[in-house]
Design a protein around this motif. Sequence first.
Motif, PDB file in Angstrom:
ATOM      1  N   SER A 208       2.649 -17.791 -80.572  1.00 42.96           N
ATOM      2  CA  SER A 208       2.120 -17.214 -79.241  1.00 42.96           C
ATOM      3  C   SER A 208       2.981 -16.187 -78.870  1.00 42.96           C
ATOM      4  CB  SER A 208       1.875 -18.320 -78.128  1.00 42.96           C
ATOM      5  OG  SER A 208       3.077 -18.699 -77.628  1.00 42.96           O
ATOM      6  N   HIS A 209       4.424 -16.330 -78.947  1.00 40.54           N
ATOM      7  CA  HIS A 209       5.066 -15.237 -78.518  1.00 40.54           C
ATOM      8  C   HIS A 209       5.179 -14.111 -79.300  1.00 40.54           C
ATOM      9  CE1 HIS A 209       8.258 -18.334 -76.111  1.00 40.54           C
ATOM     10  NE2 HIS A 209       7.220 -18.128 -75.614  1.00 40.54           N
ATOM     11  N   ILE A 210       5.160 -14.410 -80.601  1.00 45.96           N
ATOM     12  CA  ILE A 210       4.938 -13.028 -81.651  1.00 45.96           C
ATOM     13  C   ILE A 210       3.454 -12.533 -81.253  1.00 45.96           C
ATOM     14  CG2 ILE A 210       4.842 -12.501 -83.951  1.00 45.96           C
ATOM     15  CD1 ILE A 210       6.698 -14.841 -84.576  1.00 45.96           C
ATOM     16  N   ALA A 211       2.666 -13.231 -81.229  1.00 44.78           N
ATOM     17  CA  ALA A 211       1.504 -12.623 -81.067  1.00 44.78           C
ATOM     18  C   ALA A 211       1.349 -11.500 -79.627  1.00 44.78           C
ATOM     19  CB  ALA A 211       0.292 -13.689 -80.794  1.00 44.78           C
ATOM     20  N   MET A 213       3.942 -10.554 -78.115  1.00 49.88           N
ATOM     21  CA  MET A 213       4.627  -9.229 -78.341  1.00 49.88           C
ATOM     22  C   MET A 213       3.980  -8.043 -79.045  1.00 49.88           C
ATOM     23  SD  MET A 213       8.426  -8.866 -80.482  1.00 49.88           S
ATOM     24  CE  MET A 213       7.564  -9.298 -82.038  1.00 49.88           C
ATOM     25  N   GLU A 214       3.281  -8.501 -80.157  1.00 53.08           N
ATOM     26  CA  GLU A 214       2.455  -7.609 -81.101  1.00 53.08           C
ATOM     27  C   GLU A 214       1.212  -6.888 -80.312  1.00 53.08           C
ATOM     28  OE1 GLU A 214       1.390  -9.620 -84.409  1.00 53.08           O
ATOM     29  OE2 GLU A 214       3.272  -9.271 -85.432  1.00 53.08           O
ATOM     30  N   ALA A 215       0.556  -7.876 -79.366  1.00 50.91           N
ATOM     31  CA  ALA A 215      -0.596  -7.373 -78.645  1.00 50.91           C
ATOM     32  C   ALA A 215      -0.063  -6.525 -77.656  1.00 50.91           C
ATOM     33  CB  ALA A 215      -1.172  -8.690 -78.033  1.00 50.91           C
ATOM     34  N   LEU A 216       1.181  -6.708 -76.979  1.00 50.43           N
ATOM     35  CA  LEU A 216       1.588  -5.848 -76.073  1.00 50.43           C
ATOM     36  C   LEU A 216       1.924  -4.531 -76.664  1.00 50.43           C
ATOM     37  CD1 LEU A 216       2.012  -5.184 -72.924  1.00 50.43           C
ATOM     38  CD2 LEU A 216       4.329  -6.363 -73.262  1.00 50.43           C
ATOM     39  N   GLY A 217       2.652  -4.562 -77.582  1.00 50.40           N
ATOM     40  CA  GLY A 217       2.926  -3.341 -78.457  1.00 50.40           C
ATOM     41  C   GLY A 217       1.893  -2.380 -78.768  1.00 50.40           C
ATOM     42  N   ARG A 218       0.659  -3.139 -79.288  1.00 50.82           N
ATOM     43  CA  ARG A 218      -0.371  -2.429 -79.682  1.00 50.82           C
ATOM     44  C   ARG A 218      -1.244  -1.938 -78.532  1.00 50.82           C
ATOM     45  NH1 ARG A 218      -1.283  -6.833 -83.039  1.00 50.82           N
ATOM     46  NH2 ARG A 218      -2.709  -7.648 -81.707  1.00 50.82           N
ATOM     47  N   ALA A 219      -1.078  -2.625 -77.220  1.00 53.93           N
ATOM     48  CA  ALA A 219      -1.605  -1.801 -76.206  1.00 53.93           C
ATOM     49  C   ALA A 219      -1.052  -0.760 -75.694  1.00 53.93           C
ATOM     50  CB  ALA A 219      -1.784  -3.134 -74.860  1.00 53.93           C
ATOM     51  N   ILE A 220       0.336  -0.858 -75.756  1.00 51.50           N
ATOM     52  CA  ILE A 220       1.185   0.366 -75.339  1.00 51.50           C
ATOM     53  C   ILE A 220       0.937   1.635 -76.343  1.00 51.50           C
ATOM     54  CG2 ILE A 220       3.502   1.184 -75.278  1.00 51.50           C
ATOM     55  CD1 ILE A 220       4.231  -1.703 -74.337  1.00 51.50           C
ATOM     56  N   ALA A 221       0.914   1.197 -77.617  1.00 53.79           N
ATOM     57  CA  ALA A 221       0.658   2.345 -78.712  1.00 53.79           C
ATOM     58  C   ALA A 221      -0.722   3.132 -78.336  1.00 53.79           C
ATOM     59  CB  ALA A 221       0.740   1.774 -79.797  1.00 53.79           C
ATOM     60  N   LYS A 222      -1.871   2.320 -78.106  1.00 51.80           N
ATOM     61  CA  LYS A 222      -3.167   2.963 -78.033  1.00 51.80           C
ATOM     62  C   LYS A 222      -3.243   3.428 -76.593  1.00 51.80           C
ATOM     63  CE  LYS A 222      -5.683  -0.118 -81.088  1.00 51.80           C
ATOM     64  NZ  LYS A 222      -5.647   0.747 -82.076  1.00 51.80           N
ATOM     65  N   ARG A 223      -2.374   3.017 -75.587  1.00 52.62           N
ATOM     66  CA  ARG A 223      -2.433   3.666 -74.341  1.00 52.62           C
ATOM     67  C   ARG A 223      -1.740   5.431 -74.523  1.00 52.62           C
ATOM     68  NH1 ARG A 223      -2.332   6.221 -70.279  1.00 52.62           N
ATOM     69  NH2 ARG A 223      -1.687   5.352 -68.126  1.00 52.62           N
ATOM     70  N   ASP A 409       6.823 -10.549 -91.941  1.00 54.24           N
ATOM     71  CA  ASP A 409       7.582 -11.392 -92.725  1.00 54.24           C
ATOM     72  C   ASP A 409       9.090 -11.241 -91.961  1.00 54.24           C
ATOM     73  OD1 ASP A 409       5.916 -11.900 -94.559  1.00 54.24           O
ATOM     74  OD2 ASP A 409       6.416 -10.379 -95.980  1.00 54.24           O
ATOM     75  N   MET A 410       9.280 -10.013 -91.593  1.00 59.84           N
ATOM     76  CA  MET A 410      10.725  -9.815 -91.001  1.00 59.84           C
ATOM     77  C   MET A 410      10.767 -10.584 -89.696  1.00 59.84           C
ATOM     78  SD  MET A 410      13.552  -8.182 -91.108  1.00 59.84           S
ATOM     79  CE  MET A 410      13.277  -6.793 -92.118  1.00 59.84           C
ATOM     80  N   VAL A 411       9.609 -10.588 -88.924  1.00 60.54           N
ATOM     81  CA  VAL A 411       9.635 -11.495 -87.676  1.00 60.54           C
ATOM     82  C   VAL A 411       9.881 -12.697 -87.742  1.00 60.54           C
ATOM     83  CG1 VAL A 411       8.234 -12.148 -85.789  1.00 60.54           C
ATOM     84  CG2 VAL A 411       8.375  -9.641 -86.184  1.00 60.54           C
ATOM     85  N   HIS A 412       9.230 -13.456 -88.656  1.00 60.31           N
ATOM     86  CA  HIS A 412       9.344 -14.983 -89.068  1.00 60.31           C
ATOM     87  C   HIS A 412      10.590 -15.123 -89.780  1.00 60.31           C
ATOM     88  CE1 HIS A 412       4.887 -14.938 -88.294  1.00 60.31           C
ATOM     89  NE2 HIS A 412       5.202 -16.286 -88.028  1.00 60.31           N
TER      90      HIS A 412
END
Length: 419
Positions: A208-211, A213-223, A409-412
């Motif tokens: 859930s933490h990784i998800a 982080m990724e979701a927030l990163g994608r939201a920022i990128a699309k912004r 793979d890197m994250v895990h």
Amino acid sequence: MKHSRRKAAHRIAAVTLLMAGCASPVAWLVSRENAEQQVVAFAQEESRRVIAGQESLRLDGPNAAAKAEQAAQLLTGGLFEIAEIYSAAGDKLAESVTAAGEPLEAQLPPHGKPSYTRASYESLRLPSDQWVLRVFVPLRELADGPITGYFEGVRLIPAWQHAQILSDAFIVALMVCLASLVCGAAIYPVVVRLAEENERKARLVLESHIAMMEALGRAIAKRDSDTGAHNYRVAWLSAKTGEALGLQGAPMQSLIAGSFLHDAGKIGIPDAILLKPGRLDDAEMQIMRTHVEQGEQIVSGAGWLDGARDVVAGHHEKWDGSGYPLGLRGEQIPLAARIFAVADVFDALSSRRPYKEPFPPEQVMRILQEGRGQHFDPQVIDVFTDLAPALRAQLEGLDEEGVKGLMSDMVHRHFDTLQ
């Protein structure tokens, strides 16, 4: 879950063996001491009975020496090899020694006049490798009366009795060892079940933490009108460089999280500035630069995301101090931010954007080298230069899903402590 079972088994085995290793010698010693005490208790009681039977508890009369001598002779040859009886003043009144006791007497440590008030004993290993128990008994007519004399006896433990005591002690130690092993085996299923449940919950929290982080990163990128692939690429490039520099554990986790969330503060920048197609004027640039402070505020105090702060707050600082917002220079800039700065510029120059084509690899590396010691940490640039050809080859032709797979793979590898 096989990992949790194996880990639990190893831990239980280690604890069980430690318990067995500690408890068994203790049980052996306690059992041996108990056996000694039983022998001594019997000898002390029997010596009191014999001395009382010879009316030798009063050792101050004219016949005291004769009675003491008779009692001493009765006590030797059965219970004791040496029997000595002393007056209340500590003067020896009688001594009886068996043939087996004569060579023992010369090996016993000397002592002064007796003056003890309680029965006791010594367990001695003599130079002749014989084991003897030395018994000390104060004599009283009444249990709570004054001391009327002293009895001291030396009992040679025969080989058969010594072997029996050691054998019994060994059996007790073995039983304790087996009990420890049985307990370990009995609790194994319970511990495994708990370990698997804890591992499952920890993995869910991690995912859930990784998800997040990724979701927030994608939201920022699309912004920022980006597909999100940039975040995955720069995070992967930063992590590969961090590995080459020896980062692991919390510093590596901070680098990865910060790379994903480096532009978190752009959420607070007005569209008119963030999405402006042309060049920003000075006032607009001043507002744009506030995304660093806003991003730091977003990730600071956010628990698991707090580690991203180094990159979020420092990714626009420069090695020579000409960056913003604080104008940090050199090693004042967190290492994670110095690593990210190189990866970010490399990806920006190497990628196709709406306003430009990707630069040729040679030009990209030339620009990076020109920033060595000015924009970039020289050590990081040198390490990245060696890695760049292989990193470029791995990224070539990958879409967002492909780069996401590399980064997953890197994250895990660096976040999954349950591996």
